[in-house]
Design a protein around this motif. Structure first.
Motif, PDB file in Angstrom:
ATOM      1  N   LEU A 348      38.822  36.707  61.763  1.00 14.18           N
ATOM      2  CA  LEU A 348      40.092  36.986  61.091  1.00 14.18           C
ATOM      3  C   LEU A 348      40.121  36.352  59.705  1.00 14.18           C
ATOM      4  O   LEU A 348      40.615  36.959  58.742  1.00 14.18           O
ATOM      5  CB  LEU A 348      41.266  36.472  61.928  1.00 14.18           C
ATOM      6  N   ILE A 349      39.596  35.133  59.612  1.00 13.87           N
ATOM      7  CA  ILE A 349      39.512  34.459  58.306  1.00 13.87           C
ATOM      8  C   ILE A 349      38.623  35.268  57.360  1.00 13.87           C
ATOM      9  O   ILE A 349      38.958  35.461  56.183  1.00 13.87           O
ATOM     10  CB  ILE A 349      38.967  33.023  58.463  1.00 13.87           C
ATOM     11  N   ALA A 350      37.501  35.757  57.885  1.00 16.40           N
ATOM     12  CA  ALA A 350      36.588  36.578  57.078  1.00 16.40           C
ATOM     13  C   ALA A 350      37.265  37.862  56.610  1.00 16.40           C
ATOM     14  O   ALA A 350      37.032  38.335  55.498  1.00 16.40           O
ATOM     15  CB  ALA A 350      35.329  36.906  57.878  1.00 16.40           C
ATOM     16  N   ALA A 351      38.127  38.428  57.466  1.00 12.78           N
ATOM     17  CA  ALA A 351      38.844  39.660  57.102  1.00 12.78           C
ATOM     18  C   ALA A 351      39.854  39.410  55.986  1.00 12.78           C
ATOM     19  O   ALA A 351      40.126  40.302  55.170  1.00 12.78           O
ATOM     20  CB  ALA A 351      39.551  40.231  58.334  1.00 12.78           C
ATOM     21  N   THR A 352      40.421  38.198  55.936  1.00 10.88           N
ATOM     22  CA  THR A 352      41.388  37.881  54.876  1.00 10.88           C
ATOM     23  C   THR A 352      40.709  37.505  53.563  1.00 10.88           C
ATOM     24  O   THR A 352      41.334  37.595  52.502  1.00 10.88           O
ATOM     25  CB  THR A 352      42.305  36.714  55.296  1.00 10.88           C
ATOM     26  N   ALA A 353      39.445  37.077  53.631  1.00 11.50           N
ATOM     27  CA  ALA A 353      38.737  36.595  52.434  1.00 11.50           C
ATOM     28  C   ALA A 353      38.695  37.618  51.291  1.00 11.50           C
ATOM     29  O   ALA A 353      38.952  37.260  50.135  1.00 11.50           O
ATOM     30  CB  ALA A 353      37.328  36.140  52.803  1.00 11.50           C
ATOM     31  N   PRO A 354      38.391  38.901  51.553  1.00 13.02           N
ATOM     32  CA  PRO A 354      38.406  39.882  50.460  1.00 13.02           C
ATOM     33  C   PRO A 354      39.793  40.035  49.826  1.00 13.02           C
ATOM     34  O   PRO A 354      39.912  40.268  48.621  1.00 13.02           O
ATOM     35  CB  PRO A 354      37.965  41.178  51.134  1.00 13.02           C
ATOM     36  N   ILE A 355      40.852  39.905  50.641  1.00  9.86           N
ATOM     37  CA  ILE A 355      42.224  40.056  50.136  1.00  9.86           C
ATOM     38  C   ILE A 355      42.607  38.872  49.259  1.00  9.86           C
ATOM     39  O   ILE A 355      43.079  39.054  48.127  1.00  9.86           O
ATOM     40  CB  ILE A 355      43.218  40.203  51.308  1.00  9.86           C
ATOM     41  N   THR A 356      42.405  37.652  49.782  1.00 12.13           N
ATOM     42  CA  THR A 356      42.745  36.451  49.006  1.00 12.13           C
ATOM     43  C   THR A 356      41.865  36.337  47.771  1.00 12.13           C
ATOM     44  O   THR A 356      42.327  35.921  46.702  1.00 12.13           O
ATOM     45  CB  THR A 356      42.609  35.184  49.868  1.00 12.13           C
ATOM     46  N   GLY A 357      40.606  36.726  47.901  1.00  6.13           N
ATOM     47  CA  GLY A 357      39.689  36.697  46.755  1.00  6.13           C
ATOM     48  C   GLY A 357      40.113  37.669  45.667  1.00  6.13           C
ATOM     49  O   GLY A 357      40.049  37.360  44.473  1.00  6.13           O
ATOM     50  N   PHE A 358      40.556  38.856  46.094  1.00  5.84           N
ATOM     51  CA  PHE A 358      41.025  39.864  45.146  1.00  5.84           C
ATOM     52  C   PHE A 358      42.267  39.371  44.406  1.00  5.84           C
ATOM     53  O   PHE A 358      42.407  39.569  43.194  1.00  5.84           O
ATOM     54  CB  PHE A 358      41.327  41.168  45.886  1.00  5.84           C
ATOM     55  N   LEU A 359      43.177  38.717  45.124  1.00  7.19           N
ATOM     56  CA  LEU A 359      44.397  38.184  44.513  1.00  7.19           C
ATOM     57  C   LEU A 359      44.076  37.088  43.502  1.00  7.19           C
ATOM     58  O   LEU A 359      44.736  36.977  42.461  1.00  7.19           O
ATOM     59  CB  LEU A 359      45.343  37.655  45.591  1.00  7.19           C
ATOM     60  N   ILE A 360      43.068  36.271  43.802  1.00  7.74           N
ATOM     61  CA  ILE A 360      42.627  35.237  42.849  1.00  7.74           C
ATOM     62  C   ILE A 360      42.115  35.896  41.574  1.00  7.74           C
ATOM     63  O   ILE A 360      42.441  35.479  40.458  1.00  7.74           O
ATOM     64  CB  ILE A 360      41.529  34.353  43.480  1.00  7.74           C
ATOM     65  N   TRP A 361      41.316  36.949  41.739  1.00  7.89           N
ATOM     66  CA  TRP A 361      40.741  37.649  40.580  1.00  7.89           C
ATOM     67  C   TRP A 361      41.841  38.312  39.749  1.00  7.89           C
ATOM     68  O   TRP A 361      41.839  38.215  38.515  1.00  7.89           O
ATOM     69  CB  TRP A 361      39.755  38.702  41.077  1.00  7.89           C
ATOM     70  N   ILE A 362      42.799  38.970  40.407  1.00 12.71           N
ATOM     71  CA  ILE A 362      43.913  39.613  39.702  1.00 12.71           C
ATOM     72  C   ILE A 362      44.734  38.583  38.933  1.00 12.71           C
ATOM     73  O   ILE A 362      45.140  38.806  37.781  1.00 12.71           O
ATOM     74  CB  ILE A 362      44.814  40.386  40.696  1.00 12.71           C
ATOM     75  N   GLY A 363      44.964  37.431  39.568  1.00 11.18           N
ATOM     76  CA  GLY A 363      45.739  36.365  38.926  1.00 11.18           C
ATOM     77  C   GLY A 363      45.066  35.861  37.661  1.00 11.18           C
ATOM     78  O   GLY A 363      45.727  35.643  36.637  1.00 11.18           O
ATOM     79  N   ARG A 364      43.753  35.692  37.719  1.00  8.30           N
ATOM     80  CA  ARG A 364      43.008  35.231  36.544  1.00  8.30           C
ATOM     81  C   ARG A 364      42.980  36.295  35.459  1.00  8.30           C
ATOM     82  O   ARG A 364      43.054  35.985  34.270  1.00  8.30           O
ATOM     83  CB  ARG A 364      41.581  34.871  36.953  1.00  8.30           C
ATOM     84  N   LYS A 365      42.879  37.539  35.875  1.00  9.97           N
ATOM     85  CA  LYS A 365      42.837  38.644  34.911  1.00  9.97           C
ATOM     86  C   LYS A 365      44.163  38.750  34.151  1.00  9.97           C
ATOM     87  O   LYS A 365      44.189  38.966  32.944  1.00  9.97           O
ATOM     88  CB  LYS A 365      42.529  39.941  35.663  1.00  9.97           C
ATOM     89  N   LYS A 366      45.254  38.589  34.879  1.00 15.43           N
ATOM     90  CA  LYS A 366      46.571  38.647  34.239  1.00 15.43           C
ATOM     91  C   LYS A 366      46.756  37.481  33.266  1.00 15.43           C
ATOM     92  O   LYS A 366      47.339  37.629  32.220  1.00 15.43           O
ATOM     93  CB  LYS A 366      47.658  38.596  35.324  1.00 15.43           C
ATOM     94  N   LYS A 367      46.217  36.323  33.658  1.00 19.83           N
ATOM     95  CA  LYS A 367      46.320  35.136  32.815  1.00 19.83           C
ATOM     96  C   LYS A 367      45.585  35.342  31.498  1.00 19.83           C
ATOM     97  O   LYS A 367      46.065  34.991  30.418  1.00 19.83           O
ATOM     98  CB  LYS A 367      45.762  33.909  33.548  1.00 19.83           C
ATOM     99  N   LYS A 368      44.373  35.962  31.597  1.00 23.73           N
ATOM    100  CA  LYS A 368      43.585  36.231  30.379  1.00 23.73           C
ATOM    101  C   LYS A 368      44.281  37.245  29.489  1.00 23.73           C
ATOM    102  O   LYS A 368      44.343  37.105  28.258  1.00 23.73           O
ATOM    103  CB  LYS A 368      42.198  36.749  30.779  1.00 23.73           C
ATOM    104  N   ASN A 369      44.837  38.292  30.111  1.00 26.08           N
ATOM    105  CA  ASN A 369      45.543  39.320  29.335  1.00 26.08           C
ATOM    106  C   ASN A 369      46.809  38.768  28.671  1.00 26.08           C
ATOM    107  O   ASN A 369      47.218  39.222  27.600  1.00 26.08           O
ATOM    108  CB  ASN A 369      45.900  40.496  30.250  1.00 26.08           C
ATOM    109  N   HIS A 370      47.410  37.794  29.342  1.00 22.44           N
ATOM    110  CA  HIS A 370      48.629  37.179  28.797  1.00 22.44           C
ATOM    111  C   HIS A 370      48.360  36.463  27.475  1.00 22.44           C
ATOM    112  O   HIS A 370      49.170  36.483  26.553  1.00 22.44           O
ATOM    113  CB  HIS A 370      49.213  36.194  29.825  1.00 22.44           C
ATOM    114  N   PHE A 371      47.187  35.844  27.410  1.00 22.04           N
ATOM    115  CA  PHE A 371      46.809  35.147  26.189  1.00 22.04           C
ATOM    116  C   PHE A 371      46.130  36.085  25.198  1.00 22.04           C
ATOM    117  O   PHE A 371      45.956  35.759  24.061  1.00 22.04           O
ATOM    118  CB  PHE A 371      45.894  33.962  26.510  1.00 22.04           C
TER     119      PHE A 371
END
Length: 371
Positions: A348-371
């Motif tokens: 179950l943890i492995a199944a959530t890893a792609p989701i949480t990982g994707f959210l981390i990537w989206i968060g960083r991408k938005k941060k870069k675009n913000h600047f």
């Protein structure tokens, strides 16, 4: 670890994760369901797996086989399963006149056919097909295989990225700050739970490669036995022509002889050959052992039901014994319920890893675009 090396590992982790995320999610989620396949099946369909009353003697299995061949138009018997547990039904896997594989539940005391189910329509058959092949045959098997290989790289690279620079920051990496922002909780969920499940997921992933790649299985044999060739389970049948007089208790003879040769408590599986050359392959799992899947083998003439070769588990090569233990390691059944629960949770943890990982990537991408 230098910043440059960490950045390279981070990029590898990111892009491999994005490339395999959906497949990892499917395989991990279906894997978590398959951990308790037997238990769930017995709860949902108790009549298929257990009898209501136990008698002193069991009916010869051939009695039920004869009914199957006549009443259900069965043309070939594929496998027969009998169990040491007196409450368990016997199971027969066979092909009907439409070439559909059916599974029949038989009351071993009366010989009555309790119920049947088409193999491909079983819920867990579909889940297993999705888990191994994505319902896409050999192409799907290749995709899941390489995704599993990528997941091994993700686990190792993830451990490197998680590892703290200083010991004093270790405590922060070992806990999830539930009261922090969503972004921080998501990060902790991805990295911290990834760390705790690392070893278990690595074992599950590496053992899973055995079914995907022959080279991986051959490597196990090479390092354990000094040969890359896996021991074949098929043995050519000694009798070339079918005798005129048929054995009326053919399958029961095989069961009785197997129990005499291997007197320990165990479950027996009879596998009929798929071709016209090979013999009947029989296994009996020793339930008196603490570690599961310790099965001894016997070979029977497919025409006369005479035993002509035995292979006790104790005579197996180291490679064969390792290969035997891979299945309980992969499914989490190695120590029954304690390891099954662990396998269920880490999947179950492995199944959530792609989701949480994707959210981390989206968060960083938005941060870069913000600047």
């Amino acid at each position: 670890m230098s910043k440059r090396v960490k950045k390279i590992i981070s990029q590898i982790h990111l892009w491999l994760g994005l490339a395999s995320g959906l497949i990892v999610f499917i395989v991990a989620l279906t894997g978590s369901i398959l951990v308790f396949e037997e238990e769930i099946e017995e709860i949902l369909h108790p009549e298929f797996y257990t009898v209501t009353s136990i008698a002193k003697e069991k009916k010869a299995i051939d009695y039920s086989i004869e009914i199957l061949e006549k009443k259900y138009s069965i043309k070939t018997i594929n496998r027969i399963y009998t169990y040491n547990d007196p409450k368990r039904t016997s199971l027969v896997m066979a092909k009907d006149s439409n070439d559909e594989t059916q599974i029949f539940a038989i009351n071993p005391y009366t010989g009555k056919i309790i119920d049947k189910v088409t193999m491909k329509s079983r819920f867990f058959s579909i889940v297993n097909n999705l888990h191994r092949n994505l319902l896409m045959g050999e192409t799907g098997k290749l995709i899941t295989g390489y995704s599993c290989l990528i997941f091994v790289v993700l686990l190792i690279s993830g451990l490197f990225l998680w590892w703290p620079k200083k010991i004093k920051t270790l405590k922060q990496r070992l806990i999830i700050k539930w009261k922090a922002s969503f972004k921080r909780v998501n990060w902790d969920f991805h990295s911290t739970l990834g760390f705790y499940s690392f070893l278990f997921l690595l074992i599950i992933s590496l053992t899973g490669l055995t079914w995907s790649f022959k080279w991986f299985e051959n490597t196990i044999y090479y390092f354990s036995d000094g040969t890359s060739k896996k021991t074949s389970v098929t043995v050519e049948n000694p009798t070339k022509t079918e005798p005129k007089l048929k054995n009326t208790v053919f399958y029961q003879t095989i069961l009785d002889v197997t129990n005499r040769v291997y007197p320990f408590k165990g479950d027996i599986q009879i596998r009929m050959p798929k071709d016209t050359i090979n013999s009947i392959f029989v296994t009996k799992e020793n339930l008196e052992k603490n570690i599961p899947n310790q099965s001894s083998i016997a070979y029977f003439d497919k025409y006369t039901a005479e035993i002509f070769q035995i292979k006790p588990y104790e005579s197996f090569t180291l490679g064969d014994k390792i290969r035997r233990i891979i299945f309980p390691l992969h499914t989490g059944s190695i120590l029954v319920y304690p390891t099954k629960i662990i396998a269920f949770l880490v999947c179950l943890i492995a199944a959530t890893a792609p989701i949480t990982g994707f959210l981390i990537w989206i968060g960083r991408k938005k941060k870069k675009n913000h600047f």
